[in-house]
Design an enzyme around this catalytic site. Structure first.
Site, mmCIF file in Angstrom:
data_model
loop_
_atom_site.group_PDB
_atom_site.id
_atom_site.type_symbol
_atom_site.label_atom_id
_atom_site.label_comp_id
_atom_site.label_asym_id
_atom_site.label_seq_id
_atom_site.Cartn_x
_atom_site.Cartn_y
_atom_site.Cartn_z
ATOM 1 N N CYS A 16 31.668 84.448 0.724
ATOM 2 C CA CYS A 16 31.444 83.242 0.952
ATOM 3 C C CYS A 16 31.662 83.601 2.651
ATOM 4 C CB CYS A 16 33.608 83.104 0.789
ATOM 5 S SG CYS A 16 33.663 81.538 1.981
ATOM 6 N N CYS A 74 34.089 82.311 4.869
ATOM 7 C CA CYS A 74 34.528 82.459 5.626
ATOM 8 C C CYS A 74 35.082 84.364 6.292
ATOM 9 C CB CYS A 74 35.202 83.615 3.764
ATOM 10 S SG CYS A 74 35.588 82.335 2.947
#
Length: 315
Positions: A75, A78
């Site tokens: 991700c 993230c």
């Protein structure tokens, strides 16, 4: 139900009951042990949590607010958000801790938190989940949400701290640049619960620099806090049910839904209302939808779906 802000904003509907009594490697046995985070991670303030150790984290949240960062290695957003969370948590010097959950390695936690998109950030206060935000948000918005979290925790008697270790104390010696004056004014106003003053400060910051993304994000957040402050959810829902085309009544419930983490419900309510009204009422509903889109995050799948439906209704 009547809740003063920030409780009305920081309120969730997540079911973690299946994870509460899960055995862990070292379950805490008393008040002193409850304040000790699970091992693993970069410091006592920032640590990894798994399906097996989550019971310890729930217990810890009865002493100090726990921020849960749900992330994955693949991700990209993230990786943008995690350093921001770690920085702000470190600056708070033990008043908040950060528990990091790799959703790929811990599917039960991902399911328990209903992590439909990541990064997803949730708090735990006295064992109860409190949705905060999804997506990679600006640092200033993280600071503001954490300030609200500390207020909420204080209202529930969760005011403990976790001792900082040597590595964390050393990192605190680095001098952080001060906030811009208007941002600092807004932040102080939020901590004091003076949302109109915070709104004014952010509006002045945007007047000076219309491209100030942190001020824009902060303004949207604090406007929502101001709108839901002191609103009784039961009364608001009853009023909206009695008058399905009353724009203000429907906007009020949509705000409460977003504040409580029921984003899809809020978007569906306002999109149905947009389809049913015309003229100035349509403009009002559209503007509120766009404001809420910005709060949730333009890349969020729920926003993308709602924006597609709004476009189809407009044309």
């Amino acid at each position: 139900m009547s809740d003063p802000s920030p409780s009305a904003v920081l309120r969730g509907a997540l079911d973690l009951s299946s994870l509460r009594n899960r055995p862990s490697a070292a379950a805490p046995t008393g008040p002193a042990a409850a304040a000790e985070p699970p091992s693993g991670g970069t410091s006592r303030l920032i640590f990894d949590v798994t399906d097996q150790t989550f019971g310890d984290v729930l217990e810890l949240s009865r002493t100090v607010p726990v921020v849960v960062d749900l992330w994955a290695e693949w991700c990209g957003p993230c990786k943008q958000l995690s350093p921001v969370l770690e920085k702000v948590v470190t600056e708070l010097a033990g008043r908040v801790v950060l528990a990091k959950v790799d959703v790929d390695a811990n599917p039960q936690l991902a399911q328990g938190f209903r992590a439909q998109s990541i990064p997803m950030v949730v708090a735990l206060v006295a064992g109860q989940p409190v949705p905060l935000f999804t997506g990679a948000v600006p640092e200033q918005q993280v600071r503001e949400v954490f300030a609200q979290l500390l207020q909420l925790a204080g209202q529930h008697g969760v005011t403990g701290t976790v001792p900082m270790d040597d590595a964390t104390e050393a990192s605190e010696e680095a001098v952080e640049p001060p906030l811009p004056p208007l941002h600092a004014e807004a932040f102080a106003a939020i901590e004091a619960g003076d949302y109109p003053r915070a709104i004014s400060a952010y509006e002045r910051a945007l007047a000076e620099n219309p491209r100030d993304a942190d001020a824009q994000a902060g303004l949207g957040q604090v406007k929502l806090l101001d709108r839901v402050q002191g609103v009784d959810l039961g009364e608001a829902r009853a009023a909206a049910a009695a008058a399905p085309h009353d724009v203000q009544a429907q906007l009020r419930v949509a705000d409460l839904d977003v504040a409580g983490g029921h984003v899809d419900d809020a978007f569906a309510r306002l999109l149905d209302l947009f389809a049913a009204v015309d003229g100035d009422a349509r403009t009002t509903v559209r503007d509120r939808l766009l404001e809420l889109f910005g709060l949730v995050g333009d890349a969020d799948p729920r926003v993308l779906a709602a924006r597609r439906r709004l476009t189809s209704l407009m044309f």
